[in-house]
Write a protein that holds these residues in place. Sequence first.
Motif, PDB file in Angstrom:
ATOM      1  N   TYR A 114       0.842  -1.202   0.000  1.00  0.00           N
ATOM      2  CA  TYR A 114       0.000   0.000   0.000  1.00  0.00           C
ATOM      3  C   TYR A 114       0.876   1.252   0.000  1.00  0.00           C
ATOM      4  N   GLU A 115       1.981   1.145  -0.753  1.00  0.00           N
ATOM      5  CA  GLU A 115       2.976   2.209  -0.770  1.00  0.00           C
ATOM      6  C   GLU A 115       2.473   3.479  -1.447  1.00  0.00           C
ATOM      7  N   ASP A 116       1.374   3.382  -2.216  1.00  0.00           N
ATOM      8  CA  ASP A 116       0.827   4.573  -2.869  1.00  0.00           C
ATOM      9  C   ASP A 116       0.189   5.523  -1.854  1.00  0.00           C
ATOM     10  N   CYS A 157     -12.027   6.435 -19.265  1.00  0.00           N
ATOM     11  CA  CYS A 157     -11.613   5.123 -18.755  1.00  0.00           C
ATOM     12  C   CYS A 157     -10.608   4.543 -19.744  1.00  0.00           C
ATOM     13  N   THR A 158      -9.322   4.830 -19.513  1.00  0.00           N
ATOM     14  CA  THR A 158      -8.275   4.448 -20.459  1.00  0.00           C
ATOM     15  C   THR A 158      -7.196   3.566 -19.838  1.00  0.00           C
ATOM     16  N   TYR A 159      -7.415   3.106 -18.609  1.00  0.00           N
ATOM     17  CA  TYR A 159      -6.455   2.230 -17.936  1.00  0.00           C
ATOM     18  C   TYR A 159      -7.171   0.941 -17.560  1.00  0.00           C
ATOM     19  N   TYR A 160      -6.564  -0.196 -17.910  1.00  0.00           N
ATOM     20  CA  TYR A 160      -7.131  -1.494 -17.580  1.00  0.00           C
ATOM     21  C   TYR A 160      -6.319  -2.128 -16.450  1.00  0.00           C
ATOM     22  N   TYR A 161      -6.950  -2.210 -15.300  1.00  0.00           N
ATOM     23  CA  TYR A 161      -6.320  -2.770 -14.101  1.00  0.00           C
ATOM     24  C   TYR A 161      -6.616  -4.265 -14.082  1.00  0.00           C
ATOM     25  N   VAL A 162      -5.633  -5.060 -14.465  1.00  0.00           N
ATOM     26  CA  VAL A 162      -5.834  -6.495 -14.654  1.00  0.00           C
ATOM     27  C   VAL A 162      -5.777  -7.207 -13.308  1.00  0.00           C
ATOM     28  N   GLN A 163      -6.836  -7.918 -12.980  1.00  0.00           N
ATOM     29  CA  GLN A 163      -6.930  -8.648 -11.720  1.00  0.00           C
ATOM     30  C   GLN A 163      -6.352 -10.038 -11.891  1.00  0.00           C
ATOM     31  N   ARG A 164      -5.353 -10.386 -11.094  1.00  0.00           N
ATOM     32  CA  ARG A 164      -4.797 -11.732 -11.135  1.00  0.00           C
ATOM     33  C   ARG A 164      -4.563 -12.214  -9.712  1.00  0.00           C
ATOM     34  N   SER A 165      -4.790 -13.474  -9.485  1.00  0.00           N
ATOM     35  CA  SER A 165      -4.776 -14.014  -8.121  1.00  0.00           C
ATOM     36  C   SER A 165      -3.393 -13.982  -7.493  1.00  0.00           C
ATOM     37  N   THR A 166      -2.332 -13.912  -8.311  1.00  0.00           N
ATOM     38  CA  THR A 166      -0.975 -13.938  -7.763  1.00  0.00           C
ATOM     39  C   THR A 166      -0.378 -12.549  -7.578  1.00  0.00           C
ATOM     40  N   SER A 167      -1.152 -11.503  -7.840  1.00  0.00           N
ATOM     41  CA  SER A 167      -0.611 -10.157  -7.675  1.00  0.00           C
ATOM     42  C   SER A 167      -0.414  -9.844  -6.199  1.00  0.00           C
ATOM     43  N   ILE A 168       0.398  -8.820  -5.925  1.00  0.00           N
ATOM     44  CA  ILE A 168       0.704  -8.457  -4.541  1.00  0.00           C
ATOM     45  C   ILE A 168      -0.555  -8.092  -3.782  1.00  0.00           C
ATOM     46  N   THR A 169      -1.386  -7.245  -4.396  1.00  0.00           N
ATOM     47  CA  THR A 169      -2.567  -6.757  -3.687  1.00  0.00           C
ATOM     48  C   THR A 169      -3.643  -7.826  -3.558  1.00  0.00           C
ATOM     49  N   ALA A 170      -3.582  -8.856  -4.394  1.00  0.00           N
ATOM     50  CA  ALA A 170      -4.592  -9.907  -4.317  1.00  0.00           C
ATOM     51  C   ALA A 170      -4.330 -10.866  -3.163  1.00  0.00           C
ATOM     52  N   GLN A 171      -3.114 -10.904  -2.678  1.00  0.00           N
ATOM     53  CA  GLN A 171      -2.753 -11.825  -1.609  1.00  0.00           C
ATOM     54  C   GLN A 171      -3.108 -11.233  -0.246  1.00  0.00           C
ATOM     55  N   LYS A 172      -3.679 -12.047   0.597  1.00  0.00           N
ATOM     56  CA  LYS A 172      -4.062 -11.601   1.926  1.00  0.00           C
ATOM     57  C   LYS A 172      -2.835 -11.587   2.833  1.00  0.00           C
ATOM     58  N   LEU A 206      -2.233  -9.838   6.230  1.00  0.00           N
ATOM     59  CA  LEU A 206      -2.744  -8.973   7.286  1.00  0.00           C
ATOM     60  C   LEU A 206      -1.637  -8.170   7.958  1.00  0.00           C
ATOM     61  N   ASN A 207      -0.472  -8.776   8.099  1.00  0.00           N
ATOM     62  CA  ASN A 207       0.618  -8.030   8.739  1.00  0.00           C
ATOM     63  C   ASN A 207       1.016  -6.813   7.908  1.00  0.00           C
ATOM     64  N   LYS A 208       0.975  -6.957   6.588  1.00  0.00           N
ATOM     65  CA  LYS A 208       1.293  -5.838   5.717  1.00  0.00           C
ATOM     66  C   LYS A 208       0.144  -4.826   5.659  1.00  0.00           C
ATOM     67  N   ARG A 209      -1.091  -5.282   5.944  1.00  0.00           N
ATOM     68  CA  ARG A 209      -2.224  -4.359   6.001  1.00  0.00           C
ATOM     69  C   ARG A 209      -1.985  -3.269   7.046  1.00  0.00           C
ATOM     70  N   MET A 210      -1.186  -3.604   8.047  1.00  0.00           N
ATOM     71  CA  MET A 210      -0.874  -2.616   9.076  1.00  0.00           C
ATOM     72  C   MET A 210      -0.112  -1.430   8.503  1.00  0.00           C
ATOM     73  N   ASP A 211       0.599  -1.634   7.389  1.00  0.00           N
ATOM     74  CA  ASP A 211       1.268  -0.517   6.728  1.00  0.00           C
ATOM     75  C   ASP A 211       0.254   0.543   6.335  1.00  0.00           C
TER      76      ASP A 211
END
Length: 352
Positions: free
Chosen positions: A202-204, A224-239, A241-246
Amino acid sequence: MRTAASVRFKQGGHQMPDSRALCVSIIAPIYNVSVYLAPCVKSILSQSHSDLEVILVDDGSTDGSGDMCDQFALEDDRVRVIHRTNGGLSAARNTGINAATGNFILCVDGDDVISVNHVARLLAVFAAQPKVDIAVADFLAVEPANTYPAAGTLSRSAPEYLEREDALVRLFHQRGVTNSAWGKLYRSELFDGIRYPVGALYEDLPVTYRLFARARLVALTHDCTYYYVQRSTSITAQKQLNKRMDAIRFASEAVDNVAPFGDRVMRAARSRAFMESVFYLSDLPSSSETKLLDPAITTPVRNFRHEVLHDPEARADTRIFAFAAFFGLRVIWALAFSRILISNYARRHRKF
């Protein structure tokens, strides 16, 4: 180098040199995205605005992505490849920013795709209103596909030009603009002394509001000119919780950092802090886990729920969560979990 904190609200310069005044440095961090890389880079190189410096930062890929980047550089002299030891998304993005020479900076994630007119549509608002320092495109979250609409979805509505305070409020409330680094065209000088925190998810979140705080005007294009591709192995897709504290920490810091902008912006920042705690709750596997929560997670919920509930600028769903907060953390968890299920169902059944 000055720290981000020491210059966080400095207003950037506004003079562009005549030579290559519209050169855009496009920064794409690359890490093990070989399956998605070709559509991403090809969409960048196909831009209708051709004055580009494309910086592909190979962050220690082990799947051949680095070799693919080198091939793109051989085929198009606008492409520069930087190979580095793996250090994470922030480190790779910072490497690209450090190397950029264009007057504008655009970030694209290595597994996403941009429409052919993404850069041109964002640049147009700079030409229409010289005080614009950041232009924002809309995006579509999509499942991986073989092809994506070339031109995106262009809005019939005129761009919105937001003064600094309004832009910050809209950002914290996530009204038409998100914290993401991508989907935005920045004047490059806005990054003077500001970089993404290395080693955090969540560095943004701690960076985008600082950039907005420097901008004279932020333009929302509604294209709407940006396609945000959802993939299960992406950083944000992975749960994680410890990093959620960031994110909770960054949101809490933002509340203090925007104090010079007054009560309205601080109220919006507190609403963001409230929602980051809600997002953490939504990642819990079950409501029983709420009994063991760190006070850093629950404090924003209890301290800000009343203010958020009565804030007319807060989003409706945010105010609903604030109302639910008066009935306990388990009610918030149930509401958040239901929201995720609905969102995932809608995304899976969305068509272009």
